[in-house]
Each structure stands twice: as structure tokens, then as C-alpha cells.
Design a protein around this motif. Structure first.
Motif, PDB file in Angstrom:
ATOM      1  N   VAL A   1       0.819  -1.202   0.000  1.00 13.67           N
ATOM      2  CA  VAL A   1       0.000   0.000   0.000  1.00 13.67           C
ATOM      3  C   VAL A   1       0.858   1.258   0.000  1.00 13.67           C
ATOM      4  O   VAL A   1       0.695   2.146  -0.829  1.00 13.67           O
ATOM      5  CB  VAL A   1      -0.955   0.025   1.206  1.00 13.67           C
ATOM      6  CG1 VAL A   1      -1.747   1.328   1.236  1.00 13.67           C
ATOM      7  CG2 VAL A   1      -1.887  -1.177   1.167  1.00 13.67           C
ATOM      8  N   ALA A   2       1.765   1.330   0.941  1.00 12.42           N
ATOM      9  CA  ALA A   2       2.635   2.491   1.068  1.00 12.42           C
ATOM     10  C   ALA A   2       3.865   2.125   1.881  1.00 12.42           C
ATOM     11  O   ALA A   2       3.832   1.196   2.686  1.00 12.42           O
ATOM     12  CB  ALA A   2       1.885   3.650   1.729  1.00 12.42           C
ATOM     13  N   ALA A   3       4.932   2.862   1.666  1.00 11.01           N
ATOM     14  CA  ALA A   3       6.169   2.606   2.390  1.00 11.01           C
ATOM     15  C   ALA A   3       6.880   3.912   2.683  1.00 11.01           C
ATOM     16  O   ALA A   3       6.693   4.912   1.982  1.00 11.01           O
ATOM     17  CB  ALA A   3       7.081   1.682   1.582  1.00 11.01           C
ATOM     18  N   ILE A   4       7.698   3.886   3.710  1.00 10.97           N
ATOM     19  CA  ILE A   4       8.446   5.073   4.091  1.00 10.97           C
ATOM     20  C   ILE A   4       9.807   4.681   4.655  1.00 10.97           C
ATOM     21  O   ILE A   4       9.932   3.690   5.369  1.00 10.97           O
ATOM     22  CB  ILE A   4       7.653   5.918   5.122  1.00 10.97           C
ATOM     23  CG1 ILE A   4       8.364   7.242   5.391  1.00 10.97           C
ATOM     24  CG2 ILE A   4       7.447   5.136   6.417  1.00 10.97           C
ATOM     25  CD1 ILE A   4       7.521   8.224   6.196  1.00 10.97           C
TER      26      ILE A   4
ATOM     27  N   TYR B   1       3.853   5.026  -2.840  1.00  8.08           N
ATOM     28  CA  TYR B   1       2.464   4.616  -2.746  1.00  8.08           C
ATOM     29  C   TYR B   1       2.033   3.773  -3.925  1.00  8.08           C
ATOM     30  O   TYR B   1       2.510   3.955  -5.044  1.00  8.08           O
ATOM     31  CB  TYR B   1       1.546   5.833  -2.690  1.00  8.08           C
ATOM     32  CG  TYR B   1       1.739   6.717  -1.485  1.00  8.08           C
ATOM     33  CD1 TYR B   1       1.043   6.466  -0.303  1.00  8.08           C
ATOM     34  CD2 TYR B   1       2.611   7.799  -1.528  1.00  8.08           C
ATOM     35  CE1 TYR B   1       1.222   7.272   0.803  1.00  8.08           C
ATOM     36  CE2 TYR B   1       2.792   8.612  -0.423  1.00  8.08           C
ATOM     37  CZ  TYR B   1       2.089   8.342   0.747  1.00  8.08           C
ATOM     38  OH  TYR B   1       2.264   9.145   1.850  1.00  8.08           O
ATOM     39  N   ALA B   2       1.110   2.887  -3.651  1.00  6.77           N
ATOM     40  CA  ALA B   2       0.501   2.123  -4.726  1.00  6.77           C
ATOM     41  C   ALA B   2      -0.378   3.084  -5.520  1.00  6.77           C
ATOM     42  O   ALA B   2      -0.953   4.019  -4.961  1.00  6.77           O
ATOM     43  CB  ALA B   2      -0.348   0.990  -4.159  1.00  6.77           C
ATOM     44  N   ASP B   3      -0.485   2.859  -6.817  1.00  9.90           N
ATOM     45  CA  ASP B   3      -1.295   3.735  -7.657  1.00  9.90           C
ATOM     46  C   ASP B   3      -2.742   3.821  -7.165  1.00  9.90           C
ATOM     47  O   ASP B   3      -3.377   4.872  -7.251  1.00  9.90           O
ATOM     48  CB  ASP B   3      -1.283   3.240  -9.104  1.00  9.90           C
ATOM     49  CG  ASP B   3       0.067   3.414  -9.772  1.00  9.90           C
ATOM     50  OD1 ASP B   3       0.298   2.761 -10.809  1.00  9.90           O
ATOM     51  OD2 ASP B   3       0.891   4.198  -9.263  1.00  9.90           O
TER      52      ASP B   3
ATOM     53  N   ILE C   1       9.705  -1.999  -3.124  1.00  8.11           N
ATOM     54  CA  ILE C   1       9.196  -2.324  -1.792  1.00  8.11           C
ATOM     55  C   ILE C   1       7.745  -2.804  -1.784  1.00  8.11           C
ATOM     56  O   ILE C   1       7.395  -3.712  -1.024  1.00  8.11           O
ATOM     57  CB  ILE C   1       9.358  -1.118  -0.838  1.00  8.11           C
ATOM     58  CG1 ILE C   1       8.751  -1.424   0.543  1.00  8.11           C
ATOM     59  CG2 ILE C   1       8.726   0.134  -1.430  1.00  8.11           C
ATOM     60  CD1 ILE C   1       9.408  -2.574   1.258  1.00  8.11           C
ATOM     61  N   LEU C   2       6.900  -2.215  -2.606  1.00  5.09           N
ATOM     62  CA  LEU C   2       5.486  -2.565  -2.568  1.00  5.09           C
ATOM     63  C   LEU C   2       5.173  -3.946  -3.131  1.00  5.09           C
ATOM     64  O   LEU C   2       4.051  -4.429  -2.992  1.00  5.09           O
ATOM     65  CB  LEU C   2       4.653  -1.496  -3.285  1.00  5.09           C
ATOM     66  CG  LEU C   2       4.749  -0.097  -2.670  1.00  5.09           C
ATOM     67  CD1 LEU C   2       3.819   0.865  -3.390  1.00  5.09           C
ATOM     68  CD2 LEU C   2       4.417  -0.141  -1.180  1.00  5.09           C
TER      69      LEU C   2
END
Length: 126
Positions: A48-51, A59-61, A107-108
Motif C-alpha cells: 500500500v505504502a512505504a516510508i 504509494y501504490a497507484d 518495496i510494494l
């Protein structure tokens, strides 16, 4: 060993908002990659998202513009602010992390992070 505990899941109507939290405890370190993944029944798990620890996000589209990932580095908490929720956002949301360094480029779609929480259920329905 690091423990991740998610919270904040619940049931909301389409268009609503929800904020997920993930508290990391144990042997955490300043250099990290943390991410949110989700899985709906009958669906594959998806990123979904990563940081990264430096604040770089991905972010995922499907959630771009609606979700915001952030981290409270002092308190070791990962957040996912979800706005304008849609029924397709329904699923169990998992927090994942590792403390090697920056997140992998892909990552996603990477499921090899060192630590995972048990998930928190998010349901969006009328």
C-alpha cells in the motif's frame, strides 16, 4: 527482535477516513524501512505504502492521493492516514519493517521485510 502492533482498523462508509497506527517495540534502530500491506479475502497481498527513515515515501497507484504514510521516529510509530475510502480498500492491513536501511526499490511488491504485525481489519461498506 522487534514487535509490531497495528491498531485503528474498523468499519466505515465509502468516502470516510481512517487512521491506522503501528507501534514498534523491542530492538528498533534509527535506520528503517516501514510499510503497509493489505490483503482482502481471495486476493493477493499487496503493498500500500512505504516510508524510509529519511522520509522518502512510495504509494501504490490505487491509493495515491488518498492515503498518506508517516512515521513518528521518536516514538517508533508508523501511521497510515486513509481518506476517501472505497469498498476495494477493504482488507486486513499489515505493518511491516526492517532496520537494514532504505526500502528496496520495489518495496510494494517485496514481502521479505524482517518483521510483520498481525494486522488490523479495515472494512468499507455502505
Amino acid at each position: 527482535q522487534v514487535q509490531l502492533v497495528e491498531s485503528g482498523g474498523g468499519s466505515v462508509q465509502p468516502g470516510g477516513s481512517l487512521r491506522l497506527s503501528c507501534v514498534a517495540s523491542g530492538h528498533t534502530y534509527p535506520s528503517f524501512c516501514m510499510a503497509w500491506f493489505r490483503q482482502a479475502p481471495g486476493r493477493e497481498r499487496e503493498g500500500v505504502a512505504a516510508i524510509d527513515h529519511d522520509g522518502s515515501t512510495k504509494y501504490a497507484d490505487s491509493v495515491q492521493g488518498r492515503f498518506t504514510i508517516s512515521s513518528d521516529n521518536d516514538n517508533h510509530i508508523l501511521y497510515l492516514q486513509m481518506n476517501n475510502l472505497k469498498p476495494e480498500d477493504t482488507g486486513v492491513y499489515y505493518c511491516a519493517a526492517d532496520y537494514v536501511g532504505r526500502c528496496p526499490t520495489r518495496i510494494l511488491t517485496y514481502y521479505g521485510l524482517d518483521y510483520w504485525g498481525n494486522g488490523t481489519l479495515v472494512t468499507i461498506s455502505s
